[in-house]
Write a protein that holds these residues in place. Structure first.
Motif, PDB file in Angstrom:
ATOM      1  N   ILE A   1       0.824  -1.332  -0.013  1.00 25.87           N
ATOM      2  CA  ILE A   1       0.195  -0.060   0.041  1.00 25.87           C
ATOM      3  C   ILE A   1       0.908   1.160  -0.012  1.00 25.87           C
ATOM      4  N   CYS A   2       0.644   2.253  -0.930  1.00 27.43           N
ATOM      5  CA  CYS A   2       1.306   3.372  -1.058  1.00 27.43           C
ATOM      6  C   CYS A   2       0.329   4.577  -0.447  1.00 27.43           C
ATOM      7  N   VAL A   3       0.746   5.143   0.507  1.00 29.00           N
ATOM      8  CA  VAL A   3       0.138   6.271   1.198  1.00 29.00           C
ATOM      9  C   VAL A   3       0.428   7.596   0.570  1.00 29.00           C
ATOM     10  N   VAL A   4      -0.262   8.252  -0.229  1.00 25.57           N
ATOM     11  CA  VAL A   4      -0.089   9.586  -0.794  1.00 25.57           C
ATOM     12  C   VAL A   4      -1.083  10.466  -0.220  1.00 25.57           C
ATOM     13  N   GLU A   5      -0.542  11.890  -0.477  1.00 26.39           N
ATOM     14  CA  GLU A   5      -1.313  13.022  -0.176  1.00 26.39           C
ATOM     15  C   GLU A   5      -2.640  13.295  -0.824  1.00 26.39           C
ATOM     16  N   GLU A   6      -2.577  13.135  -2.058  1.00 26.52           N
ATOM     17  CA  GLU A   6      -3.645  13.668  -3.004  1.00 26.52           C
ATOM     18  C   GLU A   6      -3.856  12.899  -4.250  1.00 26.52           C
ATOM     19  N   PRO A   7      -5.078  12.631  -4.827  1.00 29.05           N
ATOM     20  CA  PRO A   7      -5.268  11.948  -5.832  1.00 29.05           C
ATOM     21  C   PRO A   7      -4.260  12.120  -7.116  1.00 29.05           C
TER      22      PRO A   7
ATOM     23  N   VAL B   1      -5.254   3.050   9.185  1.00 27.23           N
ATOM     24  CA  VAL B   1      -4.905   2.194  10.378  1.00 27.23           C
ATOM     25  C   VAL B   1      -6.053   0.938  10.269  1.00 27.23           C
ATOM     26  N   GLU B   2      -7.336   1.283  10.075  1.00 26.21           N
ATOM     27  CA  GLU B   2      -8.370   0.079  10.180  1.00 26.21           C
ATOM     28  C   GLU B   2      -8.223  -0.734   8.754  1.00 26.21           C
ATOM     29  N   ARG B   3      -7.723  -0.054   7.821  1.00 21.68           N
ATOM     30  CA  ARG B   3      -7.429  -1.056   6.696  1.00 21.68           C
ATOM     31  C   ARG B   3      -6.149  -1.894   6.798  1.00 21.68           C
ATOM     32  N   VAL B   4      -4.989  -1.266   7.373  1.00 18.86           N
ATOM     33  CA  VAL B   4      -3.901  -2.093   7.884  1.00 18.86           C
ATOM     34  C   VAL B   4      -4.329  -3.412   8.667  1.00 18.86           C
ATOM     35  N   GLN B   5      -5.100  -3.003   9.661  1.00 25.06           N
ATOM     36  CA  GLN B   5      -5.478  -4.080  10.624  1.00 25.06           C
ATOM     37  C   GLN B   5      -6.475  -5.073  10.074  1.00 25.06           C
ATOM     38  N   ARG B   6      -7.231  -4.826   9.152  1.00 25.34           N
ATOM     39  CA  ARG B   6      -8.119  -5.478   8.280  1.00 25.34           C
ATOM     40  C   ARG B   6      -7.591  -6.436   7.071  1.00 25.34           C
ATOM     41  N   GLU B   7      -6.682  -5.752   6.399  1.00 30.15           N
ATOM     42  CA  GLU B   7      -6.215  -6.477   5.229  1.00 30.15           C
ATOM     43  C   GLU B   7      -4.680  -6.959   5.405  1.00 30.15           C
ATOM     44  N   ALA B   8      -3.819  -6.477   6.578  1.00 35.03           N
ATOM     45  CA  ALA B   8      -2.578  -7.188   7.303  1.00 35.03           C
ATOM     46  C   ALA B   8      -1.543  -6.994   5.731  1.00 35.03           C
ATOM     47  N   PRO B   9      -1.325  -5.824   5.093  1.00 37.23           N
ATOM     48  CA  PRO B   9      -0.326  -5.768   4.179  1.00 37.23           C
ATOM     49  C   PRO B   9       0.997  -6.090   4.525  1.00 37.23           C
ATOM     50  N   ARG B  10       1.715  -6.449   3.664  1.00 37.57           N
ATOM     51  CA  ARG B  10       3.239  -6.982   4.150  1.00 37.57           C
ATOM     52  C   ARG B  10       3.969  -5.385   4.221  1.00 37.57           C
TER      53      ARG B  10
ATOM     54  N   TYR C   1       3.844  10.851  12.101  1.00 36.32           N
ATOM     55  CA  TYR C   1       2.642  10.296  12.900  1.00 36.32           C
ATOM     56  C   TYR C   1       2.020   9.275  12.482  1.00 36.32           C
ATOM     57  N   ILE C   2       1.917   8.837  11.084  1.00 36.68           N
ATOM     58  CA  ILE C   2       1.409   7.544  10.497  1.00 36.68           C
ATOM     59  C   ILE C   2       2.197   6.382  11.105  1.00 36.68           C
ATOM     60  N   HIS C   3       3.495   6.863  10.907  1.00 38.19           N
ATOM     61  CA  HIS C   3       4.565   5.696  11.429  1.00 38.19           C
ATOM     62  C   HIS C   3       4.285   5.250  12.734  1.00 38.19           C
ATOM     63  N   ARG C   4       3.863   6.337  13.708  1.00 39.92           N
ATOM     64  CA  ARG C   4       3.712   6.042  15.113  1.00 39.92           C
ATOM     65  C   ARG C   4       2.642   5.138  15.252  1.00 39.92           C
ATOM     66  N   LEU C   5       1.506   5.187  14.501  1.00 41.23           N
ATOM     67  CA  LEU C   5       0.338   4.696  14.710  1.00 41.23           C
ATOM     68  C   LEU C   5       0.453   3.235  14.051  1.00 41.23           C
ATOM     69  N   LEU C   6       1.173   3.271  13.017  1.00 39.64           N
ATOM     70  CA  LEU C   6       1.272   1.669  12.300  1.00 39.64           C
ATOM     71  C   LEU C   6       2.381   0.568  12.964  1.00 39.64           C
ATOM     72  N   THR C   7       3.414   1.408  13.755  1.00 41.28           N
ATOM     73  CA  THR C   7       4.323   0.330  14.238  1.00 41.28           C
ATOM     74  C   THR C   7       3.664  -0.639  15.104  1.00 41.28           C
ATOM     75  N   PRO C   8       2.791  -0.370  15.932  1.00 46.36           N
ATOM     76  CA  PRO C   8       2.253  -1.485  16.740  1.00 46.36           C
ATOM     77  C   PRO C   8       1.773  -2.443  15.933  1.00 46.36           C
ATOM     78  N   LEU C   9       1.288  -2.336  14.775  1.00 47.26           N
ATOM     79  CA  LEU C   9       0.405  -3.549  13.914  1.00 47.26           C
ATOM     80  C   LEU C   9       1.386  -4.121  13.321  1.00 47.26           C
ATOM     81  N   GLY C  10       2.489  -3.958  13.382  1.00 50.47           N
ATOM     82  CA  GLY C  10       3.808  -5.164  12.700  1.00 50.47           C
ATOM     83  C   GLY C  10       4.145  -5.150  11.300  1.00 50.47           C
ATOM     84  N   VAL C  11       3.684  -4.157  10.776  1.00 50.91           N
ATOM     85  CA  VAL C  11       3.624  -4.075   9.046  1.00 50.91           C
ATOM     86  C   VAL C  11       4.972  -3.336   8.925  1.00 50.91           C
ATOM     87  N   ARG C  12       5.717  -3.449   7.859  1.00 46.12           N
ATOM     88  CA  ARG C  12       6.860  -2.882   7.418  1.00 46.12           C
ATOM     89  C   ARG C  12       6.663  -1.685   6.848  1.00 46.12           C
ATOM     90  N   ILE C  13       7.230  -0.695   7.358  1.00 40.98           N
ATOM     91  CA  ILE C  13       6.818   0.801   6.948  1.00 40.98           C
ATOM     92  C   ILE C  13       8.110   1.449   6.345  1.00 40.98           C
TER      93      ILE C  13
END
Length: 204
Positions: free
Chosen positions: A87-93, A133-142, A160-172
């Protein structure tokens, strides 16, 4: 300087005032566009008006990635050939379009629709961060690639996003520093974007 409405007919003045509100359009360019449309064939002007109407009435946000689409899920999220574990997280379309132009990225996206900017009154609650965050929890991407722009706001949003996703164990990971500081992804050339994607690094 005389007010615009005193030297041009009201319909033209209203169009110029509307065009000036568009990004990158100044008064002179707006005036040229208005008079071009005035001289253009009726079919051309009506086609433009219809395209604008359809833009507002027939587009929506994808329920999964929040990219602009005419049906949800969007074509990218529906495509089984894409790598849904990336999953690539971007600011805008527009950033999605910039990365897609490279032809090198095969994963999916998540569009935030902005960055955290306290000076502008934009906090995390105004963006699609909770949904990420909910999507990462649901889909468990690598892997999640944080591809926000290399601006102060973009960097702070990535942290900020890194801090939220780190506990989920996904590679960031974060895009490599090939992009100029303060630059926007949408203006980067394809070669620079490809190198930034290929050279992405883990966020510590």
């Amino acid at each position: 300087m005389r007010p615009l409405r005193t030297i041009t007919p009201p319909p033209i003045a209203r169009l110029i005032e509307a065009l000036v509100k568009l990004p990158g359009i100044g008064p002179k360019t707006a005036s040229r566009l208005a008079f071009y449309l005035l001289r253009a064939p009726d079919e051309e002007v009506m086609a433009l008006a219809e395209a604008l109407r359809e833009l507002k009435q027939q587009t929506r946000l994808c329920e999964i990635c929040f990219h602009i689409t005419d049906e949800s899920p969007c074509a990218i999220c529906r495509d089984e050939r894409r790598d849904h574990g990336l999953i690539c997280v971007v600011e805008e379309p527009l950033d999605v379009l910039a990365i897609e132009r490279t032809g090198e990225y095969t994963g999916v996206y998540h569009v935030l629709h902005g960055v955290i900017s306290p000076m502008d009154g934009i906090g995390p609650e105004h963006l699609r961060i909770r949904e990420l965050v909910e999507r990462v929890q649901r889909e468990a991407p690598r892997e999640v690639i944080l591809a926000t722009n290399p601006s102060l706001e973009g960097e702070n949003t990535a942290v900020y996003i890194h801090r939220l996703l780190t506990p989920l164990g996904v590679r960031i990971t974060r895009l490599a520093r090939g992009l100029p500081v303060g630059g926007d992804l949408e203006y980067a050339d394809e070669i620079t974007l490809v190198r930034a994607l290929q050279g992405r690094q883990e966020m510590g």
